[in-house]
Design a protein around this motif. Structure first.
Motif, PDB file in Angstrom:
ATOM      1  N   ALA A 239       0.836  -1.195   0.000  1.00 18.41           N
ATOM      2  CA  ALA A 239       0.000   0.000   0.000  1.00 18.41           C
ATOM      3  C   ALA A 239       0.873   1.249   0.000  1.00 18.41           C
ATOM      4  CB  ALA A 239      -0.907  -0.018   1.214  1.00 18.41           C
TER       5      ALA A 239
ATOM      6  N   LEU B 157      -4.116  14.523   3.997  1.00 17.81           N
ATOM      7  CA  LEU B 157      -5.176  13.514   4.111  1.00 17.81           C
ATOM      8  C   LEU B 157      -4.600  12.097   4.112  1.00 17.81           C
ATOM      9  CD1 LEU B 157      -7.669  15.168   1.591  1.00 17.81           C
ATOM     10  CD2 LEU B 157      -7.890  15.137   4.084  1.00 17.81           C
ATOM     11  N   PRO B 158      -4.013  11.694   5.236  1.00 26.50           N
ATOM     12  CA  PRO B 158      -3.453  10.334   5.295  1.00 26.50           C
ATOM     13  C   PRO B 158      -4.555   9.292   5.402  1.00 26.50           C
ATOM     14  CG  PRO B 158      -3.334  11.335   7.446  1.00 26.50           C
ATOM     15  CD  PRO B 158      -3.896  12.391   6.522  1.00 26.50           C
ATOM     16  N   ILE B 159      -4.158   8.035   5.348  1.00 25.98           N
ATOM     17  CA  ILE B 159      -5.135   6.930   5.357  1.00 25.98           C
ATOM     18  C   ILE B 159      -6.004   6.967   6.611  1.00 25.98           C
ATOM     19  CG2 ILE B 159      -3.520   5.228   6.375  1.00 25.98           C
ATOM     20  CD1 ILE B 159      -4.852   3.150   4.440  1.00 25.98           C
TER      21      ILE B 159
ATOM     22  N   GLN C 247      -8.705   9.539   5.939  1.00 22.10           N
ATOM     23  CA  GLN C 247      -9.630   9.078   4.890  1.00 22.10           C
ATOM     24  C   GLN C 247     -10.507   7.929   5.379  1.00 22.10           C
ATOM     25  OE1 GLN C 247      -8.254   8.665   0.833  1.00 22.10           O
ATOM     26  NE2 GLN C 247      -6.472   9.949   1.243  1.00 22.10           N
TER      27      GLN C 247
ATOM     28  N   ALA D 282     -14.455   7.796   5.250  1.00 20.90           N
ATOM     29  CA  ALA D 282     -15.155   6.706   4.552  1.00 20.90           C
ATOM     30  C   ALA D 282     -16.161   6.026   5.472  1.00 20.90           C
ATOM     31  CB  ALA D 282     -14.144   5.679   4.032  1.00 20.90           C
TER      32      ALA D 282
ATOM     33  N   ASP E 201     -20.118   6.537   5.097  1.00 24.88           N
ATOM     34  CA  ASP E 201     -20.577   5.319   4.440  1.00 24.88           C
ATOM     35  C   ASP E 201     -20.279   5.345   2.938  1.00 24.88           C
ATOM     36  OD1 ASP E 201     -21.606   2.814   4.349  1.00 24.88           O
ATOM     37  OD2 ASP E 201     -23.712   3.409   4.393  1.00 24.88           O
ATOM     38  N   ILE E 202     -19.033   5.715   2.644  1.00 23.82           N
ATOM     39  CA  ILE E 202     -18.553   5.749   1.254  1.00 23.82           C
ATOM     40  C   ILE E 202     -17.355   4.795   1.208  1.00 23.82           C
ATOM     41  CG2 ILE E 202     -17.383   7.196  -0.477  1.00 23.82           C
ATOM     42  CD1 ILE E 202     -18.800   9.593   0.710  1.00 23.82           C
ATOM     43  N   PRO E 203     -17.208   3.991   0.145  1.00 27.05           N
ATOM     44  CA  PRO E 203     -16.027   3.131   0.094  1.00 27.05           C
ATOM     45  C   PRO E 203     -14.723   3.953   0.167  1.00 27.05           C
ATOM     46  CG  PRO E 203     -17.581   2.521  -1.622  1.00 27.05           C
ATOM     47  CD  PRO E 203     -18.085   3.802  -1.009  1.00 27.05           C
ATOM     48  N   LEU E 204     -13.747   3.418   0.895  1.00 25.98           N
ATOM     49  CA  LEU E 204     -12.463   4.108   1.036  1.00 25.98           C
ATOM     50  C   LEU E 204     -11.842   4.397  -0.331  1.00 25.98           C
ATOM     51  CD1 LEU E 204     -10.213   5.130   2.947  1.00 25.98           C
ATOM     52  CD2 LEU E 204      -9.259   2.820   2.925  1.00 25.98           C
ATOM     53  N   GLU E 205     -12.001   3.461  -1.273  1.00 25.21           N
ATOM     54  CA  GLU E 205     -11.425   3.667  -2.606  1.00 25.21           C
ATOM     55  C   GLU E 205     -12.017   4.900  -3.280  1.00 25.21           C
ATOM     56  OE1 GLU E 205      -9.247   3.269  -4.920  1.00 25.21           O
ATOM     57  OE2 GLU E 205     -10.532   4.129  -6.464  1.00 25.21           O
ATOM     58  N   LYS E 206     -13.284   5.144  -3.061  1.00 28.21           N
ATOM     59  CA  LYS E 206     -13.918   6.304  -3.694  1.00 28.21           C
ATOM     60  C   LYS E 206     -13.333   7.592  -3.110  1.00 28.21           C
ATOM     61  CE  LYS E 206     -18.312   8.002  -5.268  1.00 28.21           C
ATOM     62  NZ  LYS E 206     -19.746   7.787  -5.330  1.00 28.21           N
TER      63      LYS E 206
ATOM     64  N   TYR F 118     -10.334   7.887  -1.774  1.00 27.11           N
ATOM     65  CA  TYR F 118      -8.960   7.971  -2.269  1.00 27.11           C
ATOM     66  C   TYR F 118      -8.926   8.409  -3.743  1.00 27.11           C
ATOM     67  CZ  TYR F 118      -4.207   6.460  -3.445  1.00 27.11           C
ATOM     68  OH  TYR F 118      -2.905   6.424  -3.874  1.00 27.11           O
ATOM     69  N   GLY F 119      -9.887   7.909  -4.519  1.00 27.31           N
ATOM     70  CA  GLY F 119      -9.974   8.285  -5.931  1.00 27.31           C
ATOM     71  C   GLY F 119     -10.151   9.789  -6.088  1.00 27.31           C
TER      72      GLY F 119
ATOM     73  N   THR G 249      -6.879  11.689  -5.000  1.00 31.54           N
ATOM     74  CA  THR G 249      -5.776  11.651  -5.961  1.00 31.54           C
ATOM     75  C   THR G 249      -6.141  12.314  -7.287  1.00 31.54           C
ATOM     76  OG1 THR G 249      -6.434   9.418  -6.657  1.00 31.54           O
ATOM     77  CG2 THR G 249      -4.697   9.583  -4.985  1.00 31.54           C
TER      78      THR G 249
END
Lengths: 165, 588
Positions: A3, A48-50, A53, A57, A61-66, A68-69, A72
């Motif tokens: 990661a 905005l570190p993990i 985020q 998320a 209630d939003i996916p972490l990937e969204k 992060y998307g 970035t």
């Protein structure tokens, strides 16, 4: 693959987290609240570190990937804290043709970080910028408010030494 | 319905107001090629392959011709649509050439060679040079972390079909677009490995990928090795849904039953015994119906939720960890089958369980994850050694030089090839519920059912509800497929809004017939045909023709209880046929 998380330890305080949760709560029923929440989260933490985020998320209630998307996608968001000294290399046209690309690459190698990142000791951040209006001095870089011009890669060690405190 | 008048390529048509140019063309039997478009799932007009020229009415005159993406652009009254002008064809060709400029073009060794949507479009549009635009290319490490699949972003064309199916249809969203511009790539948060995320291994992303960027981990070479090893007894079992879709890999129309040819092919590949997971399904019904009756009588956790679908199980563990006690403790039919082979059957034929190799052919990729789970090794060795997809079986048949269409129809081997109509409908959403009801109702009432069809739980809708009076008791049931639907139903159960006693949940929309391991159908087929309904019909037709249609009447099942397990829910059955779950949660 591992990661791509920030190597600098997260030092968020309980106070910051309370603030963040308040921000999220204040946007609870808004559609499209992710952008304003991210902007305010960056104001609170500086980046905005993990860890940040993941709170966003989970609470939204939003996916972490969204999350992060979006982080970035927009250059206004940073995954890394700013270092004590931000080295900004001008990659504008004049500087670039005078070799600022080499300066950038050399700094990246010396510091062991890519553009947008911060050294693990939290000292230097490396970024690129476009034209600071000193084309006559090309190639140019700045360290916080100090401007250095007419540089070659051989000058870089000397500059870094000045900030060894 | 309001109709409008349009012209397509100079011909007059009437079409319903509000539909897209693409839909209007389809109604007029004019094909417009698509790539990123998936009906109801990915309607983003991103790839520009479906580009056409239109000219719209402006007052009394016609406006200028403009290029639009037909998949998202609505028709208007008086619109002129041109789908095949030189400008349109040139534009599509250029789009393809630009896609190719940053695409790993190793087509010869690509898993999708011959079945690639990009390859077909390039051929159809007359792309003659594959490197018209040579320049910088992106380069990505393969993500091989997950048990079930490989992600190769070097082949990815950024259509986002996988992203849409993962987030919208399954409600998961562990993959998405990171970065922007030339650096854009489909990956997980913080570029982490897929294995470290809450991916449930359903493989729906693979099913919709138009190219070779997403594919299952292939176990066919290891299986050929095992077959060649004379010290091993290699047993194969096939899931119900495989027979309803395998034919598609050999040119048969969607919805063709190839059970007989499949059994014949497996025998010719060299498997020692060709068995049927339907037997495992019948066994599951015996255990699950017993567990349900026990929970109802003894105040156990309700609603009880089925546990056949490993994608659903992992979803529950990640997203609803507090509901894992609601899951039936029954292993899936595949695992029950494997466990029975390595205990009961091993004893019967006098072979050590470690010398038996159980291969499962599944419509599923999550099964590849399931075989490696804890508590799935009744005989001290894994219950199932290899789980392969329907696609991998098709590859094995081709590689073995078997002419599929010329095969005779053959039967499964005894005794673990004996099954019932109840077992075969497991492959369609509602099937497990119907099979369980056939057994539970007769067990509870002691009377023979007049009609075996529980039509309320049939059909491809994502959420179905019914309630039945059984021996003076009202049983409320729900049947759910697709994980976004599961979330909706489980939220209602959590809040107390819904009070079901029994829920069937399948991870993939439509159930196993539409599993992530089934033969891929291109976008232009998926957008016009209800694949899951056609495949499900195969299973219900088989059921209707079966001499035995209730699991508890399967003679082989009766025998295995008599000779080995005792009765459903016995200690031995618990040890061999049941399992446990993990509360995984979301972000560690």
């Amino acid at each position: 693959m591992a990661a791509k998380t920030c190597s600098i330890p997260f030092k968020g305080t309980a106070e910051q987290e309370t603030k963040l949760r308040e921000v999220i709560a204040s946007h609870k029923d808004d559609k499209g609240a992710l952008m304003p929440v991210l902007q305010q989260a960056q104001e609170i933490y500086g980046y905005l570190p993990i860890e940040v985020q993941t709170i966003i998320a989970t609470e939204m209630d939003i996916p972490l990937e969204k999350v992060y998307g979006v982080v970035t996608f927009y250059s206004q968001f940073s995954l890394n804290p700013k270092g004590k000294y931000t080295i900004s290399v001008c990659l504008g046209t004049a500087c670039y043709v005078k070799g600022s690309g080499d300066l950038f690459d050399e700094l990246s190698a010396k510091l062991g970080i890519s553009g947008g990142e911060t050294t693990p000791d939290g000292k230097f951040s490396l970024v690129d910028c476009r034209c600071i209006g000193a084309c006559g001095l090309a190639p140019v870089l700045t360290v916080n408010d100090d401007v250095y011009g007419r540089l070659t890669v051989d000058d870089l060690d000397g500059i870094l030494e000045k900030y060894s405190d | 319905m309001d109709m409008v008048n349009i012209k397509i390529n100079g011909m007059d048509y009437e079409a319903p107001k509000g539909i897209t140019v693409l839909e209007a063309a389809r109604l007029a039997n004019v094909e417009i090629p698509t790539l990123c478009f998936l009906k109801d799932i990915n309607e983003i007009g991103a790839c520009r392959i479906c580009i056409v020229e239109v000219s719209e009415k402006r007052g009394d005159a016609m406006g200028p011709k403009r290029m639009i993406a037909s998949c998202v652009y609505p028709i208007s009254d008086g619109m002129h649509i041109y789908t095949n002008t030189p400008k349109v064809i040139e534009s599509r060709k250029k789009t393809l050439e630009l896609i190719l400029s940053n695409h790993d073009r190793k087509c010869l060794s690509c898993v999708r060679s011959g079945n690639c949507e990009l390859q077909k479009l390039c051929k159809d549009m007359g792309v003659e040079v594959e490197n018209t635009y040579d320049g910088e290319v992106t380069s990505f490490e393969l993500d091989t972390s997950a048990a079930h699949m490989v992600r190769d972003n070097n082949k990815c064309i950024l259509c986002r079909r996988c992203v849409a199916v993962c987030s919208k249809v399954q409600g998961i969203g562990v993959i998405g677009a990171n970065e922007r511009g030339f650096k854009t790539n489909i990956a997980c948060a913080f570029e982490d490995d897929l294995a470290n995320t809450s991916c449930v291994s359903c493989g729906q992303c693979i099913a919709v990928c138009p190219v070779g960027a997403l594919y299952e981990k292939d176990s066919t070479a290891e299986i050929f090795e095992a077959i060649a090893d004379e010290s091993k007894t290699v047993v194969v079992q096939t899931a119900p849904a495989v027979r309803a879709a395998l034919g598609e890999s050999f040119g048969y129309p969607i919805g063709t039953d190839v059970e007989g040819k499949m059994a014949a092919a497996l025998r010719r590949i060299g498997f020692d015994k060709v068995f049927d997971t339907d037997f495992g399904a019948d066994l599951t019904i015996m255990e699950e119906a017993n567990e349900f009756v026990d929970r109802v009588k003894n105040g156990g956790k309700l609603p009880m939720i089925t546990s056949c679908s490993p994608g659903w199980i992992k979803y529950c563990e990640h997203y609803f960890p507090d509901m894992t006690e609601n899951l039936s403790t029954c292993k899936s039919p595949m695992q029950m089958f494997g466990a029975t082979v390595k205990t009961y059957y091993a004893e019967k034929i006098g072979v050590k369980p470690e010398d038996i190799v159980v291969v499962a052919v599944m419509p599923c990729t999550a099964k590849k994850f399931e075989i490696g789970r804890d508590d799935q090794n009744a005989a001290g060795v894994p219950d199932v050694d290899y789980s392969i997809t329907t696609r991998e079986l098709a590859r094995m048949i081709e590689r073995s030089g078997i002419k599929f269409s010329e095969l005779p129809d053959e039967k499964f081997d005894d005794p673990l090839g004996i099954s019932t109509g109840a077992g075969v409908i497991f492959g369609a959403t509602g099937g497990v519920m119907e099979a369980a009801l056939r057994t539970a109702v007769e067990t509870l009432t002691g009377e023979e059912l007049k009609s075996l069809e529980f039509s309320e739980v049939r059909g491809t809708e994502g959420i179905k509800e019914a309630s039945y009076d059984v021996a003076g008791m009202t049983v409320k049931v729900a049947v759910v497929s697709g994980l976004a639907n599961a979330r909706e139903v489980l939220k209602k159960v959590e809040s107390g809004e819904a009070d079901y006693q029994f829920i069937e949940i399948m991870g993939c929309p439509g159930g196993c017939v539409n599993g992530g391991g089934q033969p891929q159908q291109p976008g232009w087929v998926r957008n016009t045909v209800d694949i899951k309904a056609l495949r499900a019909k195969v299973l219900y037709d088989i059921d209707a023709d079966m001499p035995i249609r209730k699991s508890h009447e399967n003679p082989a099942i009766k025998k295995v209880y008599e000779e080995y397990f005792g009765e459903p829910g016995s200690e031995k059955a618990h040890h061999i046929l049941h399992t446990s779950y993990v509360k995984r949660g979301l972000y560690k």
